[in-house]
Structures are given as structure tokens and as C-alpha cells.
Design a protein around this motif. Structure first.
Motif, PDB file in Angstrom:
ATOM      1  N   THR A   1       3.185   6.967  14.247  1.00  0.00           N
ATOM      2  CA  THR A   1       1.978   7.073  14.720  1.00  0.00           C
ATOM      3  C   THR A   1       1.101   5.775  14.777  1.00  0.00           C
ATOM      4  O   THR A   1       0.460   5.368  15.739  1.00  0.00           O
ATOM      5  CB  THR A   1       1.177   8.038  13.945  1.00  0.00           C
ATOM      6  OG1 THR A   1       1.670   9.319  14.234  1.00  0.00           O
ATOM      7  CG2 THR A   1      -0.461   8.375  14.468  1.00  0.00           C
TER       8      THR A   1
ATOM      9  N   LYS B   1      10.767  11.556   5.962  1.00  0.00           N
ATOM     10  CA  LYS B   1      10.128  12.300   7.030  1.00  0.00           C
ATOM     11  C   LYS B   1       8.713  11.592   7.410  1.00  0.00           C
ATOM     12  O   LYS B   1       7.901  11.582   8.488  1.00  0.00           O
ATOM     13  CB  LYS B   1      10.084  13.512   7.110  1.00  0.00           C
ATOM     14  CG  LYS B   1       9.770  14.435   8.272  1.00  0.00           C
ATOM     15  CD  LYS B   1      10.074  15.847   8.363  1.00  0.00           C
ATOM     16  CE  LYS B   1       9.613  16.631   7.033  1.00  0.00           C
ATOM     17  NZ  LYS B   1       9.803  18.042   7.089  1.00  0.00           N
ATOM     18  N   ASN B   2       7.872  11.862   6.267  1.00  0.00           N
ATOM     19  CA  ASN B   2       6.483  11.650   6.225  1.00  0.00           C
ATOM     20  C   ASN B   2       6.038  10.069   6.242  1.00  0.00           C
ATOM     21  O   ASN B   2       5.135   9.984   7.136  1.00  0.00           O
ATOM     22  CB  ASN B   2       5.831  12.053   4.762  1.00  0.00           C
ATOM     23  CG  ASN B   2       6.222  13.678   4.496  1.00  0.00           C
ATOM     24  OD1 ASN B   2       5.574  14.443   5.312  1.00  0.00           O
ATOM     25  ND2 ASN B   2       6.773  13.708   3.411  1.00  0.00           N
ATOM     26  N   VAL B   3       6.856   9.231   5.729  1.00  0.00           N
ATOM     27  CA  VAL B   3       6.701   7.700   5.912  1.00  0.00           C
ATOM     28  C   VAL B   3       7.017   7.430   7.452  1.00  0.00           C
ATOM     29  O   VAL B   3       6.161   6.839   8.199  1.00  0.00           O
ATOM     30  CB  VAL B   3       7.415   7.069   5.057  1.00  0.00           C
ATOM     31  CG1 VAL B   3       7.412   5.492   5.611  1.00  0.00           C
ATOM     32  CG2 VAL B   3       7.214   7.167   3.685  1.00  0.00           C
TER      33      VAL B   3
ATOM     34  N   VAL C   1       3.140  -0.178   5.398  1.00  0.00           N
ATOM     35  CA  VAL C   1       3.042   0.864   4.121  1.00  0.00           C
ATOM     36  C   VAL C   1       4.439   0.788   3.538  1.00  0.00           C
ATOM     37  O   VAL C   1       5.544   0.794   4.101  1.00  0.00           O
ATOM     38  CB  VAL C   1       2.588   2.211   4.570  1.00  0.00           C
ATOM     39  CG1 VAL C   1       3.780   2.972   5.473  1.00  0.00           C
ATOM     40  CG2 VAL C   1       2.211   3.393   3.565  1.00  0.00           C
TER      41      VAL C   1
ATOM     42  N   ILE D   1      -0.784  11.967  11.934  1.00  0.00           N
ATOM     43  CA  ILE D   1       0.269  11.416  10.923  1.00  0.00           C
ATOM     44  C   ILE D   1       1.031  12.269  10.030  1.00  0.00           C
ATOM     45  O   ILE D   1       1.715  11.748   9.189  1.00  0.00           O
ATOM     46  CB  ILE D   1      -0.630  10.286  10.000  1.00  0.00           C
ATOM     47  CG1 ILE D   1      -1.443  11.114   9.148  1.00  0.00           C
ATOM     48  CG2 ILE D   1      -1.229   9.194  10.842  1.00  0.00           C
ATOM     49  CD1 ILE D   1      -2.359  10.281   8.284  1.00  0.00           C
TER      50      ILE D   1
ATOM     51  N   ALA E   1       4.130  15.107   9.795  1.00  0.00           N
ATOM     52  CA  ALA E   1       5.268  15.391  10.338  1.00  0.00           C
ATOM     53  C   ALA E   1       5.082  16.792  10.847  1.00  0.00           C
ATOM     54  O   ALA E   1       5.587  17.219  12.095  1.00  0.00           O
ATOM     55  CB  ALA E   1       6.615  15.043   9.737  1.00  0.00           C
TER      56      ALA E   1
ATOM     57  N   MET F   1       0.709  -1.390   0.051  1.00  0.00           N
ATOM     58  CA  MET F   1      -0.109   0.079  -0.103  1.00  0.00           C
ATOM     59  C   MET F   1       0.891   1.389   0.030  1.00  0.00           C
ATOM     60  O   MET F   1       1.792   1.304   0.804  1.00  0.00           O
ATOM     61  CB  MET F   1      -1.013  -0.248   1.080  1.00  0.00           C
ATOM     62  CG  MET F   1      -2.096   0.766   1.085  1.00  0.00           C
ATOM     63  SD  MET F   1      -3.014   1.073   2.717  1.00  0.00           S
ATOM     64  CE  MET F   1      -3.891  -0.630   2.536  1.00  0.00           C
TER      65      MET F   1
ATOM     66  N   ALA G   1       6.634   9.645  10.162  1.00  0.00           N
ATOM     67  CA  ALA G   1       5.473  10.094  11.010  1.00  0.00           C
ATOM     68  C   ALA G   1       4.377   9.287  11.093  1.00  0.00           C
ATOM     69  O   ALA G   1       3.918   8.892  11.807  1.00  0.00           O
ATOM     70  CB  ALA G   1       5.206  11.489  10.467  1.00  0.00           C
ATOM     71  N   PHE G   2       4.238   8.632   9.762  1.00  0.00           N
ATOM     72  CA  PHE G   2       3.066   8.044   9.569  1.00  0.00           C
ATOM     73  C   PHE G   2       3.116   6.410  10.352  1.00  0.00           C
ATOM     74  O   PHE G   2       2.189   6.017  11.200  1.00  0.00           O
ATOM     75  CB  PHE G   2       2.537   7.244   8.282  1.00  0.00           C
ATOM     76  CG  PHE G   2       1.385   6.821   7.944  1.00  0.00           C
ATOM     77  CD1 PHE G   2       0.184   7.264   7.991  1.00  0.00           C
ATOM     78  CD2 PHE G   2       1.423   5.361   7.652  1.00  0.00           C
ATOM     79  CE1 PHE G   2      -0.993   6.542   7.833  1.00  0.00           C
ATOM     80  CE2 PHE G   2       0.405   4.537   7.475  1.00  0.00           C
ATOM     81  CZ  PHE G   2      -0.861   5.312   7.665  1.00  0.00           C
TER      82      PHE G   2
ATOM     83  N   LEU H   1       1.731   5.102   0.597  1.00  0.00           N
ATOM     84  CA  LEU H   1       1.609   6.174   1.785  1.00  0.00           C
ATOM     85  C   LEU H   1       0.287   6.937   1.570  1.00  0.00           C
ATOM     86  O   LEU H   1      -0.555   6.866   2.412  1.00  0.00           O
ATOM     87  CB  LEU H   1       2.733   7.103   2.028  1.00  0.00           C
ATOM     88  CG  LEU H   1       2.738   8.123   3.071  1.00  0.00           C
ATOM     89  CD1 LEU H   1       2.684   7.452   4.437  1.00  0.00           C
ATOM     90  CD2 LEU H   1       3.937   9.140   3.074  1.00  0.00           C
TER      91      LEU H   1
END
Lengths: 168, 168
Positions: free
Chosen positions: B133, B125-127, B118, A36, A38, A1, B129-130, A3
Motif C-alpha cells: 500500500t 502477509k501483514n508486512v 518498515v 494496510i 490484508a 521502525m 500488505a502494508f 510494523l
DNA sequence: ACATATTTTCAATAAATTTTGAAAGTTCGG
DNA sequence: CCGAACTTTCAAAATTTATTGAAAATATGT
């Protein structure tokens, strides 16, 4: 999957989840998005990502702030307000527990105190059934109140570590 | 306060309380009425006392039965069905916990398992943070699941007695 | 103080949920 | 099998709750 899909899925599920807990869908979705993401987001970012109106976004952000789950962040040199959610889930849970206890459990206990003092002969089956039910709820409610107080004071390690052993 | 007023107050408050927990007002009110009434009631009794329609009453009684909070009672020599609520509040709480766990917590944990996997570079950074969480929620959720299982198995005396000491 | 960017409010509207009640379905004694 | 007693269903109506968006209020830099 990917992001982007995963985020969508999370936001949408968190929203649905919220509705089972007396929280409106949008508020839960904004919270999910901030959890979710940052970096802090502006109101416009949120509006765009969730496809909701300015007024709705504003109201629900404020409500999240009231609940102590989101805070305003001022970035230097920026005019706009940014928003960011508490990321430590244990703190989030404690905060929610604290608020719901205050808003719901405590007023309910106050009411039960009053109702317990109903007039009438306790030998009357109907009076007895009423008083017994009210007393029973009050007793358990008081205990829950204490337990939640302890939880609010506790560290996560306590919950994840010690409690396990107690429960065997 | 007279019994009749106290009953009204209790039913109305229980109903309002319910709406904060994703339960509809009528369902909560029927439950409240059955909790404080010594004898089993018929559908007509409930309709009359709460001033609600036949269909509404019927649907919500069935829902309470699904939740395991109310049971049909057959009185000998009577054609009508009677309904009665579990009066032991500890059992009521455990039953509600059990159902909500099954309906909400468990599906949420299943979803989090999927979302944790995922695609993408965790140095992004975005991955990060996700995933952080989602993992954080999952960890706490799993712990809550275990804790609630223990609670469901426990006796009231355990909750009211032992737990107090643990929480100091 | 002014112009502009940003936030907040709130009446109107839309959407979701709950409730009604009449009709259809079921059960049961005779 | 019939008819009466009782229960269930569900489309339509009522109610409640959420959302919109434009106008008003507020804040900021010059």
C-alpha cells in the motif's frame, strides 16, 4: 521502525491529511486502516484498533461505502459483516476524483452559468469585473471537467507512462 | 439576476465550496469578494460588505497574502492599506496547486519514504500488505508531483489548448 | 415465532474551529 | 516626541462539526 508503529504513523498521518481535504479524521483513519490490512475487518475490529465508538465507526464505514472506497464482504459461515478497501491506489484516486467532480465541480459550473447572465451594462466597470471573473472560472472549470473525465477513463499506465513524456 | 444578488450568490457559494477543500469560509469569501471587485478594497470595506469583525478580516487577509492570492496595494496619498486579488484564474489555480503541493504532497511523500522501510519479513502477509500500500501510494504520489510541477510551469494555453488533443 | 446477534439511528455531549472585540502595537505627519 | 489613524493580537465566546452510547431496528438460525 516496527510494523505496529509504522501502521500507527500511517493511520494518524492519513487522518491529518484528510482534514485538509474536507474529509473527517475518523473516516480517513478507517480508510487508512483498511488499506494496510490484508484481510477484511469487522466493525468491532475497527472500533478496537482505532479506539472509536460503535456509532462513529458505523457512520463512517457507510460513508466510505457511499464514496465507493470500501465494500462489504460476506464471509461464508460468519454472521458478522466484514469490510475491505479497494487496494489499487489508481482506482482509489479515480473514484475520489469521480465523486468530487460530481459533488463539487459540476454544481459549481451550473451556478457559474447562471451568474454569467447577470443583468447590467458591461461597460460598467463593476459588471465587467464580475462577468470576467465568472467567465474565467467557468472556462477553466469546463476544461478541468473534461480533463478529469479523461483521467477517470484512463489506465494507470497512461498516467505513469505517457503523460511523463508529454510533460517532458 | 441583479449584480448585487449575483455577487452575494457567488461569495456565499465560493465560501461553501472552500469548506469542502479545507479552507475556512471567511477566507474563501474574502477571496471571492476581491476577485469580483474591480478596485482594491480596504479592510473596512471588506468588514462592511461581508459583515465580519475586524480581527477576523485581518487574520484572513493575511492568510490570503501567505497563500499568494492577495496583495497589499498602496495608493498614493492614502494612509490605509488596500487589498487586491490576482484576477487571472489560471495563475490563481497554479498558485494554489504550488502551495498545497509544498504543504501537503511533499511532506506526505517524505513520510511514505520512511514507512516503506518498515522492519519485518515481507513474506508476512501483514508486512506485505502494508509495504504494498505504502509503495503504491508513493509511486502515484511521485508521479502526481512531477505532473503538478509541469503544470505550474505551464502557460494556460497549454492546458486549454494542447491537453485537449492528448485526452482526445 | 422466538431468542439472540448484529446493525443503525440519533439526541446529548464533547471537541475543534471560527469569530469577536477590546487592548496593545505600529506607523506617520507635523 | 505626540497624537491620531490604522493594524495586529489573542483570550473569551459563539458556532460548527464530530463523537458517544444506549435504544430501536433489523437479520439470522433454530
Amino acid at each position: 521502525m516496527k510494523l505496529i508503529e509504522a501502521k500507527q504513523q500511517f493511520i494518524s498521518s492519513w487522518g491529518a491529511f484528510g482534514t485538509h481535504w474536507g474529509i473527517n479524521r475518523t473516516m480517513a483513519q478507517i480508510h487508512a486502516l483498511l488499506l494496510i490490512t490484508a484481510d477484511p475487518l469487522t466493525q468491532d475490529d475497527i472500533m478496537e484498533q482505532l479506539n472509536i465508538s460503535r456509532g462513529n465507526t458505523n457512520m463512517n464505514i457507510r460513508e466510505l461505502i457511499n464514496w465507493g472506497l470500501v465494500e462489504r464482504v460476506l464471509l461464508t459461515g460468519e454472521r458478522k459483516e466484514y469490510f475491505s478497501a479497494e487496494k489499487d491506489i489508481w482506482k482509489v484516486v479515480k473514484q475520489i476524483v469521480k465523486e468530487r467532480k460530481k459533488r463539487e465541480l459540476e454544481p459549481m459550473l451550473k451556478l457559474l452559468d447562471q451568474l454569467e447572465g447577470v443583468e447590467g451594462d458591461k461597460r460598467d466597470k463593476n459588471v465587467k469585473a464580475f462577468v470576467d471573473t465568472v467567465s474565467g472560472i467557468k472556462k477553466l472549470g469546463k476544461q478541468a471537467d473534461k480533463t478529469l473525465d479523461a483521467m477517470i477513463r484512463a489506465e494507470e499506465s497512461w498516467f505513469v507512462g505517457n503523460l511523463v513524456k508529454i510533460f517532458k
